[in-house]
Design a protein around this motif. Structure first.
Motif, PDB file in Angstrom:
ATOM      1  N   UNK A  75       0.830  -1.209   0.000  1.00  0.00           N
ATOM      2  CA  UNK A  75       0.000   0.000   0.000  1.00  0.00           C
ATOM      3  C   UNK A  75       0.860   1.252   0.000  1.00  0.00           C
ATOM      4  N   UNK A  76       1.907   1.253   0.810  1.00  0.00           N
ATOM      5  CA  UNK A  76       2.789   2.425   0.862  1.00  0.00           C
ATOM      6  C   UNK A  76       3.487   2.650  -0.476  1.00  0.00           C
ATOM      7  N   UNK A  77       3.931   1.580  -1.112  1.00  0.00           N
ATOM      8  CA  UNK A  77       4.593   1.724  -2.410  1.00  0.00           C
ATOM      9  C   UNK A  77       3.620   2.172  -3.496  1.00  0.00           C
ATOM     10  N   UNK A 102      16.942   7.816   8.431  1.00  0.00           N
ATOM     11  CA  UNK A 102      17.083   6.818   7.365  1.00  0.00           C
ATOM     12  C   UNK A 102      16.227   7.268   6.188  1.00  0.00           C
ATOM     13  N   UNK A 103      16.339   6.551   5.092  1.00  0.00           N
ATOM     14  CA  UNK A 103      15.512   6.863   3.921  1.00  0.00           C
ATOM     15  C   UNK A 103      14.061   6.494   4.208  1.00  0.00           C
ATOM     16  N   UNK A 104      13.147   7.315   3.714  1.00  0.00           N
ATOM     17  CA  UNK A 104      11.725   7.060   3.904  1.00  0.00           C
ATOM     18  C   UNK A 104      11.285   6.023   2.862  1.00  0.00           C
ATOM     19  N   UNK A 105      11.647   4.769   3.127  1.00  0.00           N
ATOM     20  CA  UNK A 105      11.371   3.662   2.215  1.00  0.00           C
ATOM     21  C   UNK A 105      10.512   2.633   2.949  1.00  0.00           C
ATOM     22  N   UNK A 106       9.494   2.116   2.260  1.00  0.00           N
ATOM     23  CA  UNK A 106       8.513   1.255   2.917  1.00  0.00           C
ATOM     24  C   UNK A 106       9.149  -0.011   3.479  1.00  0.00           C
ATOM     25  N   UNK A 107       9.888  -0.743   2.637  1.00  0.00           N
ATOM     26  CA  UNK A 107      10.474  -2.004   3.097  1.00  0.00           C
ATOM     27  C   UNK A 107      11.561  -1.764   4.131  1.00  0.00           C
ATOM     28  N   UNK A 108      12.407  -0.763   3.908  1.00  0.00           N
ATOM     29  CA  UNK A 108      13.507  -0.517   4.835  1.00  0.00           C
ATOM     30  C   UNK A 108      12.994  -0.113   6.208  1.00  0.00           C
TER      31      UNK A 108
END
Length: 705
Positions: free
Chosen positions: A110-112, A214-220
């Protein structure tokens, strides 16, 4: 000394975030018996929502922060508790675990889908414009100071809640004995609801505080909470003080590894994998309490017949032949992994379906099979394929060593940690030598994989590789069905039902676990090798934990005890993204979201779709009149489609309509001819005794207790 203090401040700040998030994990587990794998995803969604409100739409930071923490997070917690977790509360620990895995997968998808991962979204730290505060030789920023203060307030607030309020007393009573707490006037449901709200708010706090670093990345962001899992395991999923202590260890370890780890090609991944490695060691070394909620409401494992297994294997090959006759070259590349990934999914059947051992690293083991084939079978050497299967099986046996003392949630955490260690460290290593033997994995890049040389015939086209994978899936399905019908399969099911009873009756649980882990890993390694052949080039990212979760979910949806789960998973996982791909690049995220939603519907069909599908279509398969008619109609439609006389949509709709109509007719004919079943007391007298009758009677007696 200044550097040491600086990294110490960073470590304490990170530890504070892990403590906040880990305490939320402990709350939900102790009150509801649910280890929330999606806890990090809750924090990730909150961080994205905060960015959208404060930076995307320009809301004032205090207003955006209050809206996320006081409105969105509690609403999300209530939704999860009421809609998702309450229906599966009575199903058992495995089903609750699957539900949270589905929620994690769906949240990432959903976030991606909503926030394009290719767009950078920097998140400013709190008090970024304020100067850092000097503490001797070290300096601390306003954001770090705020993080430490929040962790301290959370610790004090949770202590006051649990020890000085009626709601806290109710929560602690439900931890000890939910039934007894109900008799004393407490409400376990109200305590669980409050725990989910607080847990989601704590996850949101942690996600918002860690996102600027950190990077605003869904999986990370979702997997960063593996460190919080480690903190919770330090607290044995019960103790908040020990959870805070575990967070301190993890945070400082990460920070000091960043500053003092030697710089070479082999160690950078160790820092990234350190939390998962520490989690793995904590699971092995720490004593753990008996898991709560481990009821015996187990799903029945269907017993495949020899005739039905043969028909299914033939159907797999016929389906592959159909695909190669109607698909173009691009379609063969797109849909070819149906069969190789289906083999990977089939590896869950003996492991999780028969033996009840939860593993979240099967795709990582498939990556090992792909790597071994890529290096040893570069020229198509056929002997490299059994070697790849053997190496994968050995890795599976090694994984079984911690499984000898872990079960349920702990085993799922251990295998997930193993997958993260492989992805973040082992798969990133350059080639190295051990005792003069050169070992190469992905070698910090990709690995090329060629087709095999089958007795002088080089299988290298997409058509040939698809058919090869289909043949292996058919053979593997037959082998798993044979396993279920044999003595070892019955032993595995007895092991799943009760390890103590299995050992009392002369079984060897340790040996059985090692064997089934090795067997399932060998199957996954075979699927990985075939997948590498079809993809031509594979990378480590294709075999990480995030990529594994949707495959695990689809296998659960199909039914972990059904042999047909392999083919079902391959089709359900591979086909939707390509069918939706015509509408845009977002198709993959939407298909993953659909898989997650289907996983969330597990409560309505805990046995899986494949057994229900088999039961519905068995009458047609056994009808000697209508089955040839069905085959003839499908053959005519196939010929018309292959000749371009009808389109694909018309072929599909007509085939489904004809098959459904004939299935309904066959069911009606069977109902009309079906005799009244004999009572159990007359089995062996009025009709011959069957092999499966003993198991049916035993399960009936066990269910009546």
């Amino acid at each position: 000394m200044e550097q040491f203090l600086t990294f110490g401040v960073v470590g304490l700040t990170t530890a504070a975030i892990y403590a906040v998030v880990g305490s939320g994990l402990v709350l939900t587990y102790t009150t509801a018996g649910v280890f929330n794998f999606a806890h990090g995803a809750s924090g990730m969604l909150s961080a994205f929502a905060y960015w959208q409100l404060a930076f995307g739409w320009g809301w004032p930071v205090p207003v955006a922060l209050a809206f996320v923490l006081l409105v969105l997070a509690p609403a999300f917690g209530l939704f999860v508790e009421r809609v998702l977790m309450r229906p599966v509360q009575a199903l058992g620990e495995a089903e609750r675990l699957v539900m949270t895995v589905a929620l994690l997968t769906g949240a990432i998808a959903l976030a991606r889908w909503v926030w394009d991962p290719n767009t950078a979204r920097p998140l400013r730290p709190f008090f970024a414009d304020e100067p850092a505060i000097k503490l001797g030789l070290a300096a601390i920023t306003g954001h770090q100071l705020l993080t430490l203060a929040v962790a301290a307030l959370v610790a004090v607030g949770l202590w006051l809640l649990l020890n000085r309020t009626r709601a806290g007393t109710e929560m602690r009573a439900c931890v000890d004995d939910r039934a007894l707490a109900s008799l004393a006037g407490a409400s376990p449901q109200r305590a669980s609801r409050l725990a989910w709200i607080l847990s989601t708010q704590l996850a949101a706090l942690g996600g918002i505080l860690i996102a600027p670093t950190v990077a605003l990345d869904a999986a990370q962001l979702s997997l960063l909470i593996v460190s919080a899992y480690t903190a919770a395991v330090f607290g044995r999923l019960r103790s908040l003080p020990l959870t805070f202590l575990g967070a301190l260890v993890v945070g400082c370890l990460e920070s000091y590894l960043t500053g003092y780890l030697p710089q070479n090609d082999y160690l950078p991944g160790l820092r990234l994998a350190a939390p998962a490695l520490l989690l793995f060691l904590a699971l092995l070394l720490f004593p753990h309490r008996r898991l709560r909620g481990r009821d015996r409401r187990l799903v029945r494992v269907p017993l495949p017949t020899a005739r039905g297994s043969g028909v299914f294997a033939a159907s797999v090959v016929l389906f592959a032949v159909f695909l190669v006759t109607v698909l173009d070259e691009e379609g063969l590349i797109s849909y070819g992994p149906i069969f190789s990934l289906g083999i990977v999914a089939l590896s869950y059947v003996p492991l999780a379906g028969y033996a009840g051992q939860i593993s979240l690293c099967q795709l990582s083991i498939a990556g090992i099979g792909a790597v071994v084939w890529g290096h040893l079978g570069a020229q198509g050497q056929l002997w490299a394929l059994p070697v790849a299967v053997l190496v994968a099986g050995i890795v599976g046996a090694l994984i079984a060593i911690p499984a000898l003392r872990l079960s349920g949630i702990y085993l799922a955490l251990g295998t997930a940690a193993f997958a993260v260690i492989l992805d973040r460290w082992v798969f990133t290593l350059p080639s190295f030598e051990i005792l003069g033997v050169r070992i190469a994995l992905f070698d910090q890049g990709s690995v090329e994989a060629a087709g095999p040389n089958l007795f002088g015939w080089r299988l290298d086209s997409d058509t040939e590789l698809l058919l090869l994978a289909a043949v292996f899936l058919a053979l593997a399905s037959l082998a798993v069905a044979w396993l279920r019908r044999g003595s070892f399969g019955r032993s595995l099911i007895a092991l799943r039902d009760s390890e103590a009873a299995y050992a009392t009756l002369g079984g060897r649980p340790l040996a059985s676990k090692v064997l089934v882990f090795a067997l399932s890993a060998a199957i996954a390694g075979l699927g990985g090798a075939l997948y590498g052949m079809q993809q031509r080039t594979v990378t480590a990212e294709q075999f990480n934990l995030v990529a594994n979760l949707p495959i695990f979910l689809v296998a659960v949806i199909g039914g972990l005890g059904a042999v047909g789960t392999g083919l079902f998973t391959g089709i359900a996982f591979v086909a939707p993204p390509h069918l939706l791909g015509h509408f845009g690049d977002w198709a993959h995220d939407v298909s993953t979201l659909m898989i997650a939603l289907a996983g969330m519907g597990l409560a309505h069909s805990p046995g899986g779709i494949a057994p229900r599908f088999r039961a519905e279509w068995t009458p047609l398969a056994r009808d000697r009149l209508l089955l040839p008619v069905t085959g003839g109609v499908l053959a005519v439609l196939w010929a018309l489609y292959a000749s371009d006389l009808i389109g694909g949509a018309l072929f599909l709709l007509t085939a489904v309509a004809v098959g459904t109509a004939l299935r309904i007719r066959a069911t009606a004919r069977l109902e009309g001819l079906r005799p009244v079943p004999d009572p159990v007391e007359w089995w062996g007298l009025r009709r011959p005794w069957r092999t499966e009758d003993r198991e049916v009677i035993a399960r009936g007696l066990a269910g009546s207790k």
